[in-house]
Design a protein around this motif. Structure first.
Motif, mmCIF file in Angstrom:
data_model
loop_
_atom_site.group_PDB
_atom_site.id
_atom_site.type_symbol
_atom_site.label_atom_id
_atom_site.label_comp_id
_atom_site.label_asym_id
_atom_site.label_seq_id
_atom_site.Cartn_x
_atom_site.Cartn_y
_atom_site.Cartn_z
ATOM 1 N N SER A 1 0.952 -1.241 -0.263
ATOM 2 C CA SER A 1 0.347 0.265 -0.317
ATOM 3 C C SER A 1 1.104 1.175 -0.150
ATOM 4 C CB SER A 1 -0.614 0.112 0.932
ATOM 5 O OG SER A 1 -0.033 -0.073 2.187
ATOM 6 N N TYR A 2 0.462 2.733 -0.657
ATOM 7 C CA TYR A 2 1.129 3.254 -0.929
ATOM 8 C C TYR A 2 0.098 4.520 0.386
ATOM 9 C CZ TYR A 2 3.670 1.004 -4.391
ATOM 10 O OH TYR A 2 5.111 0.515 -5.497
ATOM 11 N N ASN A 3 1.419 5.579 0.420
ATOM 12 C CA ASN A 3 0.124 6.181 1.778
ATOM 13 C C ASN A 3 1.143 7.685 1.338
ATOM 14 O OD1 ASN A 3 -1.188 3.658 2.735
ATOM 15 N ND2 ASN A 3 1.236 2.903 4.059
ATOM 16 N N ASN A 4 0.398 8.475 1.506
ATOM 17 C CA ASN A 4 0.350 9.895 1.271
ATOM 18 C C ASN A 4 0.931 9.968 2.550
ATOM 19 O OD1 ASN A 4 1.137 10.925 -1.299
ATOM 20 N ND2 ASN A 4 -0.523 10.709 -1.546
ATOM 21 N N ASN A 5 1.626 10.540 3.968
ATOM 22 C CA ASN A 5 1.538 11.210 4.955
ATOM 23 C C ASN A 5 1.851 12.644 4.549
ATOM 24 O OD1 ASN A 5 1.940 7.946 6.158
ATOM 25 N ND2 ASN A 5 3.696 8.326 4.287
ATOM 26 N N PRO A 6 1.653 13.262 5.917
ATOM 27 C CA PRO A 6 1.027 14.791 6.238
ATOM 28 C C PRO A 6 2.573 15.077 7.078
ATOM 29 C CG PRO A 6 -0.337 13.345 7.700
ATOM 30 C CD PRO A 6 0.236 12.894 6.689
ATOM 31 N N ILE A 7 3.506 16.177 6.325
ATOM 32 C CA ILE A 7 4.087 16.313 7.431
ATOM 33 C C ILE A 7 3.760 18.477 7.260
ATOM 34 C CG2 ILE A 7 6.612 17.569 6.999
ATOM 35 C CD1 ILE A 7 7.150 15.468 4.633
ATOM 36 N N TYR A 8 3.794 18.751 8.642
ATOM 37 C CA TYR A 8 3.511 19.703 9.234
ATOM 38 C C TYR A 8 4.508 20.371 9.787
ATOM 39 C CZ TYR A 8 -0.803 17.860 10.405
ATOM 40 O OH TYR A 8 -2.122 17.218 10.231
ATOM 41 N N GLY A 9 4.885 22.023 8.894
ATOM 42 C CA GLY A 9 5.924 23.001 9.102
ATOM 43 C C GLY A 9 6.660 22.883 10.224
ATOM 44 N N ASN A 10 8.349 22.851 9.968
ATOM 45 C CA ASN A 10 8.859 23.404 11.465
ATOM 46 C C ASN A 10 8.544 25.011 11.095
ATOM 47 O OD1 ASN A 10 11.211 24.151 12.688
ATOM 48 N ND2 ASN A 10 11.329 21.722 12.928
ATOM 49 N N PRO A 11 8.838 25.549 12.874
ATOM 50 C CA PRO A 11 8.928 26.999 12.928
ATOM 51 C C PRO A 11 10.182 27.312 12.158
ATOM 52 C CG PRO A 11 7.869 26.022 14.377
ATOM 53 C CD PRO A 11 8.114 25.125 13.875
ATOM 54 N N LEU A 12 11.456 26.658 11.786
ATOM 55 C CA LEU A 12 12.809 26.891 11.507
ATOM 56 C C LEU A 12 12.461 27.031 10.137
ATOM 57 C CD1 LEU A 12 15.648 25.219 13.910
ATOM 58 C CD2 LEU A 12 14.285 26.842 14.101
ATOM 59 N N TRP A 13 11.945 26.652 8.954
ATOM 60 C CA TRP A 13 11.574 26.102 8.290
ATOM 61 C C TRP A 13 11.455 28.118 7.560
ATOM 62 C CZ3 TRP A 13 8.965 20.990 7.195
ATOM 63 C CH2 TRP A 13 9.863 20.103 7.427
ATOM 64 N N GLY A 14 10.800 28.804 8.053
ATOM 65 C CA GLY A 14 10.426 30.298 7.443
ATOM 66 C C GLY A 14 10.726 31.083 7.361
ATOM 67 N N TYR A 15 12.484 30.671 7.732
ATOM 68 C CA TYR A 15 13.699 32.317 7.577
ATOM 69 C C TYR A 15 14.512 31.877 6.997
ATOM 70 C CZ TYR A 15 11.192 32.670 12.270
ATOM 71 O OH TYR A 15 10.285 32.608 12.672
ATOM 72 N N ALA A 16 15.336 32.951 5.387
ATOM 73 C CA ALA A 16 15.893 32.993 4.835
ATOM 74 C C ALA A 16 17.509 32.395 5.305
ATOM 75 C CB ALA A 16 16.406 34.396 4.290
ATOM 76 N N LEU A 17 17.407 33.129 6.405
ATOM 77 C CA LEU A 17 18.791 33.208 7.403
ATOM 78 C C LEU A 17 17.997 33.437 8.596
ATOM 79 C CD1 LEU A 17 21.356 33.165 7.326
ATOM 80 C CD2 LEU A 17 21.670 35.667 7.605
ATOM 81 N N ALA A 18 18.257 32.280 9.391
ATOM 82 C CA ALA A 18 17.904 32.189 10.630
ATOM 83 C C ALA A 18 19.164 31.688 12.554
ATOM 84 C CB ALA A 18 17.180 31.044 11.523
ATOM 85 N N ALA A 19 19.471 32.292 13.253
ATOM 86 C CA ALA A 19 20.541 32.069 13.532
ATOM 87 C C ALA A 19 20.022 32.440 15.352
ATOM 88 C CB ALA A 19 21.602 32.914 13.767
ATOM 89 N N GLU A 20 20.781 32.256 16.341
ATOM 90 C CA GLU A 20 20.201 32.283 17.616
ATOM 91 C C GLU A 20 21.114 33.067 18.474
ATOM 92 O OE1 GLU A 20 19.101 27.866 20.503
ATOM 93 O OE2 GLU A 20 17.654 29.995 19.656
ATOM 94 N N GLY A 21 22.334 32.971 17.933
ATOM 95 C CA GLY A 21 23.198 34.634 18.218
ATOM 96 C C GLY A 21 23.421 35.782 17.414
ATOM 97 N N ASP A 22 23.860 36.425 16.961
ATOM 98 C CA ASP A 22 24.216 37.262 16.079
ATOM 99 C C ASP A 22 24.116 37.395 14.642
ATOM 100 O OD1 ASP A 22 24.653 39.624 18.222
ATOM 101 O OD2 ASP A 22 26.086 38.969 19.030
ATOM 102 N N ILE A 23 23.464 38.035 13.658
ATOM 103 C CA ILE A 23 23.948 37.801 12.671
ATOM 104 C C ILE A 23 24.548 38.932 11.848
ATOM 105 C CG2 ILE A 23 22.991 37.348 9.921
ATOM 106 C CD1 ILE A 23 20.948 36.235 10.778
#
Length: 799
Positions: free
Chosen positions: A265-287
């Motif tokens: 059986s072939y299943n389409n499994n949903p993927i929910y977005g990770n909040p990290l996927w919303g940025y071109a560039l993200a850092a916990e420190g400085d940029i």
């Protein structure tokens, strides 16, 4: 020869008499009838005895037969249950669990109807679950199998491996064997239990039926298992006793595997977005940008202001940076050095698509969790862009339109020359717009919304970085300007560096100023102000109590005593006194006050013609919408929404969750490692440098500091737990299709596993499906035969 008449005469008389002949005839007939009756009687008696025996036999036979049929029906029900248990076990992949884990599942969150019953059976047999766990199919998909193979530096398997077709054949074979073992295992356990007191067969066996099992449970745990060679049999016997006679019916039943055809059986499994996927560039420190760069998409920097650079997003001298998106900085957005330039553009300029990013927050164009009352009251549309009433400055903005900057301070650093910051969108700042560089400019086309209205005590001093104001410290000598073309919410007063006054040597007056080394900051009654120590100075004067003193060209002007007068009176006195002064040339250019909307806590000194260029103006008396904006601001501030939104967007990726970190949104990882997800492969590098030459795409995740070099284009997402330095003339493009393509590839198990914690988090907090990935399994099938047993014999006999 016939006697003549004469001859008859010669006979004796008694011989010629006919008397008594009838009697003889009657007696003969009677005797004959008696004989016939006797024979008939004996025949009837025999028939009666025969009928009675047949009736007794029929009664006993059908009673025994009915008992066996009842037993068979109950056995079939038990076998049906065993079939259901085996099916659920395979469908839910319980062979992936230890017995302890299965027990926890059965109590806390059952995933199948029979999980508790399955666990109860396995719990009585310590070897069973361990055996099934060891022999279950280990992979969920071909992609997972492929990812598990040892690979070389290029990501190619180092040994021979199964093709996809071979993988599917192995999948079917292993699952079929496992299902057969499970079916016979559960059959044996259920039948054995049914024979015990209270079991499904016990009331029958305690009466006239005897059931015995001829099965070998050890066969289930043998290396090879073939039920055709090891028929599991059930012996049934029903007996009745009539006097000295004992009648029995015996049957032999063999357990039969229900025929089924395995289906992939072939299943389409949903993927929910990770909040990290919303940025071109993200850092916990400085940029920190040290060279020119173009960023199409959002920038996120969670650093506080005391890390490495004064700003969480810093533009170094000579760097020309254009951002077509939003900037979220927990610290400052700041230009350093000569010629530093930052331009932030709106969506009208064209660029990245946010279609999938919206899904992370439940289709919210605010790009944050909209249902959290800490962030947004759904009934309070008067605060929101596009919904606020006429004359009201919005406090919440749809970042889907881009160009917005969220930060602590927006500033040009002291010592910078010819620096420029241009924001085409809106600025939401916890503190100030501050100009400290010479021959520099800050231009804001959109609205300014300050978050904090009051200074905060820091030990025994007042923190000057705690209330929102607009300050130009290089208005006259430096020739720098601040250009405000939008509307204003300026709820704080200015704290700025002034010449040191005599009161700094008097104990007990520390509440009226703030010292930072040799620098001294004084509170004023202004919210938009220019500073020049040679011509325009404030002191706290203490000869006759605590006064604010205003010096212009050596002339001293006193305001009301701080300890006794209201702030309202101080504002009025300052505005009245300042109207007679020479214009101070604030070089803070505000569009005409007759068009301005907003609210200000203190006095505005701006170079707007209608306000009297460079003269103090109380904004309350300058714009008609002052009062309604003040009410809206104070209502939103009282709920804590403005500060909470600022913290959510600049520290926690759009969620008001103080425990949420970048590291918490990904799976297990190694320190000081750069992960590069591209296609369905992942490569790891120990170096903290990413060189972009030509065109690259993918997801980059660094667990340490990261330097981005080169002059090419990167499409996708770059994430870093440390500090990021953009050292090359690169182009960074946020590309949802790249991210979706990586995580939805059937072979990209590593990427899905790595980012799964964040996907689960978004799902639990209202996120929607971001993408799908396809895989297959063989846990389902089509039945080809439903019989679970075969009758090998059904015999009647007597003992």
């Amino acid at each position: 020869m016939k006697a003549s008449k004469q001859d008859r005469r010669r006979l004796p008389a008694f011989a010629r008499s006919r008397k008594g002949s009838a009697l003889v005839l009657v007696i003969s007939v009677i005797l004959l009838l008696t004989m016939l009756g006797t024979v008939s009687l004996f025949a009837s008696l025999a028939n009666m005895r025969m009928s009675s025996r047949y009736s007794d036999w029929s009664r006993d036979y059908f009673a025994s037969d009915s008992s066996l049929e009842e037993a068979l029906s109950r056995i079939d029900a038990l076998l049906k249950t065993a079939e259901a248990y085996a099916g659920d076990y395979m469908e839910q992949k319980y062979y992936r669990l230890s017995l302890t884990e299965l027990g926890t599942l059965s109590v806390s969150s059952p995933e199948a109807l029979n999980v508790q019953e399955i666990y109860d059976i396995l719990d009585d047999d310590s070897q069973a679950q361990a055996f099934f766990k060891a022999h279950g199919f280990p992979w969920d998909s071909y992609a997972e199998y492929y990812e598990s193979l040892p690979k070389d530096e290029k990501g190619e398997p180092t040994a021979s491996y199964l093709s996809e077709r071979e993988y599917l054949d192995r999948l079917s074979s292993v699952n079929e064997d496992m299902y057969e073992r499970l079916y016979f295992y559960f059959s044996h356990k259920l039948l054995t239990g049914a024979l015990e007191p209270g079991g499904a067969l016990y009331d029958l066996t305690s009466g006239s039926v005897t059931v015995s099992l001829d099965s070998v449970i050890d066969d289930v745990f043998a290396e090879s298992f073939n039920y055709d060679k090891n028929h599991w049999k059930i012996n049934l016997k029903s007996a009745t006793v009539d006097g000295d006679d004992k009648h029995t019916i015996s049957a032999v039943i063999s357990i039969k595997l229900p025929g089924a055809e395995t289906v992939i059986s072939y299943n389409n499994n949903p993927i929910y977005g990770n909040p990290l996927w919303g940025y071109a560039l993200a850092a916990e420190g400085d940029i920190n940008f040290t060279s020119g760069a173009a960023v199409y998409g959002d920038i996120f920097a969670a650093s506080s202001r005391d890390k490495n650079y004064a700003g969480a997003v810093g533009i170094q001298g000579g760097a020309n940076v254009t951002v077509s998106g939003n900037i979220y900085a927990n610290g400052d957005v700041e230009a350093f050095g000569d010629g530093a330039k930052l331009t932030v553009k709106t969506a009208a300029s064209g660029g990245a698509s946010y279609g999938k990013k919206l899904k992370i927050y439940g289709d919210s164009p605010l790009l944050m969790k909209q249902s959290d009352p800490n962030l947004y009251d759904g009934s309070s549309n008067e605060y929101r862009e596009g919904s606020a009433e006429e004359g009201v400055v919005p406090l919440l903005y749809d970042d889907y339109n881009w160009g917005n900057v969220y930060c602590h301070d927006l500033k040009v650093d002291e010592g910078a020359t010819n620096a420029e910051i241009e924001l085409n969108g809106n600025l939401i700042a916890a503190d100030d717009i501050e100009m400290n560089g010479s021959e520099s400019a800050i231009t804001l086309e959109g609205n300014f919304v300050g978050i904090n209205s009051e200074a905060e005590k820091a030990g025994e001093a007042v923190d000057p970085n705690a209330s929102s104001a607009i300050i130009n410290n290089q208005a006259i000598d430096g020739g720098s300007s601040i250009n405000l073309n939008g509307n204003l919410i300026v709820p704080g007063i200015a704290y700025a560096e002034y010449a040191k006054g005599p009161e700094t040597d008097i104990a007990g007056k520390e509440d009226y100023y703030f010292t930072d080394g040799d620098k001294v900051y004084y509170p004023t009654v202004e919210s938009v102000a220019a500073r020049n120590q040679a011509s325009f100075e404030y002191y706290l004067y203490t000869d006759n109590g605590a006064f604010i003193v205003f010096y212009i060209n050596g002339t001293k002007y006193y305001l009301k005593e701080l300890s006794s007068e209201s702030f309202e009176n101080k504002l009025n006195d300052f505005a009245s006194a300042g109207a007679a002064f020479e214009p101070i040339g604030s070089r803070i250019f505000i569009r005409g006050f007759d068009e301005l909307k907003g609210y200000s806590l203190g006095v505005v000194i701006g170079d707007a013609a209608s306000a009297g260029a460079g003269r103090p103006v109380d904004l309350k008396n300058a714009i008609a919408s002052y009062s309604v904006n003040e009410n809206k601001y104070r209502a939103a501030s009282s709920k804590g929404q403005l500060k909470n939104v600022q913290e959510a967007k600049t520290k926690h990726f759009g969620y008001y969750d103080q425990s949420l970190t970048m590291g918490g949104l990904v799976g297990s990882k190694e320190p000081n490692t750069v992960y590069y997800f591209s296609g369905y492969t992942v490569s790891k590098r120990s170096s903290g440098t990413l060189s972009i030459d030509g065109e690259m795409s993918g997801i980059v995740y660094s667990t340490g500091d990261l330097t981005v070099a080169g002059s090419g284009t990167f499409k996708g997402v770059i994430l870093c737990e440390g500090n990021v330095t953009i050292a090359g003339n690169v182009t960074l493009k946020y590309d949802e299709d790249v991210v979706s393509g990586i995580v939805s590839d059937s072979k990209s198990l590593s990427a899905r596993a790595f980012f799964k914690p964040g996907c689960v988090y978004a799902k639990k907090n209202g996120g929607k499906t971001y993408a799908y990935y396809e895989d297959y399994d063989s846990t389902s099938g089509i039945k080809t035969e439903t019989k679970r047993y075969r009758i090998e014999s059904w015999l009647e006999g007597a003992e």
